[in-house]
Design an enzyme around this catalytic site. Sequence first.
Site, PDB file in Angstrom:
ATOM      1  N   GLU A  76      56.358  -3.607  52.359  1.00 54.02           N
ATOM      2  CA  GLU A  76      55.860  -4.036  53.647  1.00 54.02           C
ATOM      3  C   GLU A  76      54.515  -4.895  53.520  1.00 54.02           C
ATOM      4  OE1 GLU A  76      57.165  -1.998  57.677  1.00 54.02           O
ATOM      5  OE2 GLU A  76      55.858  -0.409  56.500  1.00 54.02           O
ATOM      6  N   HIS A  97      50.994   4.187  60.495  1.00 61.95           N
ATOM      7  CA  HIS A  97      51.907   4.928  61.346  1.00 61.95           C
ATOM      8  C   HIS A  97      50.962   5.821  62.088  1.00 61.95           C
ATOM      9  CE1 HIS A  97      54.807   3.985  57.779  1.00 61.95           C
ATOM     10  NE2 HIS A  97      54.501   3.199  58.361  1.00 61.95           N
ATOM     11  N   HIS A 165      57.780   2.657  64.713  1.00 61.37           N
ATOM     12  CA  HIS A 165      57.312   2.447  63.431  1.00 61.37           C
ATOM     13  C   HIS A 165      55.751   2.751  63.406  1.00 61.37           C
ATOM     14  CE1 HIS A 165      57.421  -0.521  59.739  1.00 61.37           C
ATOM     15  NE2 HIS A 165      56.298   0.507  59.458  1.00 61.37           N
TER      16      HIS A 165
HETATM   17 ZN   LIG Z   1      55.087   0.721  57.883  1.00 64.22          ZN
END
Ligand SMILES: [Zn+2]
Length: 248
Positions: A76, A97, A165
């Site tokens: 990511e 998160h 998320h």
């Molecule tokens: Zn993430």
Amino acid sequence: MAVTGALDELVTANRILAREGVVDAFGHVSIRHPEYPDRYVLSRARAPECIDVEDLMTFTLDGAPIEPARRHPYAERHIHGAIYEARPEIQAVVHNHSPSVIPFGITGTQLRPVMHMCASMGSRVPLWDSRTAFGDTNLLVTNMAMARDLAATLGNHPVALMRGHGCVVAGSSLRDVVFNAVYLELNADLQMKARSLGEITFLSEREVEAVLNTRSSFTYERAWEYWCRRAGRPYDRQPVGGPLVDKI
Ligand SMILES: [Zn+2]
């Protein structure tokens, strides 16, 4: 700040975010490269608590590693590049998160400042839903198209929630972004607790502005020193001046 010092501070930021419960095995923090503004520095794929200087890698804004690709980068990482690309003033980015923040991304309940220390999040926090433009995915932001879409939702805000998320936090410095990420988690926790007691009186937009307009860099230094101590990291004092450029 010299590059070496900046890298040490990035390690410290990773350790602080882990110590304060903003990241766990997952989540990451980056800085725009101090000498090459079209690059950013981010760890290889590793839990922030475990990161050391040797783990740090440099990427172009589109997510390509500068070094020979021998190490495994975060899938990511594109989140960071897309925000640096869209926001020239941004110097540090956190993706996490953060557990208390997640409920606000999935319920339609707005995350709003309930306490003065949490004003950095701004009066309104936008929500990005990957399903809107990309359909049913595994929710990970693994390419620049998704990352740019997220950055567009972030706009000029310091924080955006990511449905199902986590969130992104963008700041004018590493101290600024860590401060905001830590207090975002606290605000989310406080807001949920307050809700169980009754109606919440949130900070008004003008109160948020007043907090940010009067906050000096000393606030960030005081917090950074405290968090360095808790994370077992050396504290490198920065010059304390007038209000930081944190009105983003
Ligand atoms: Zn993430």
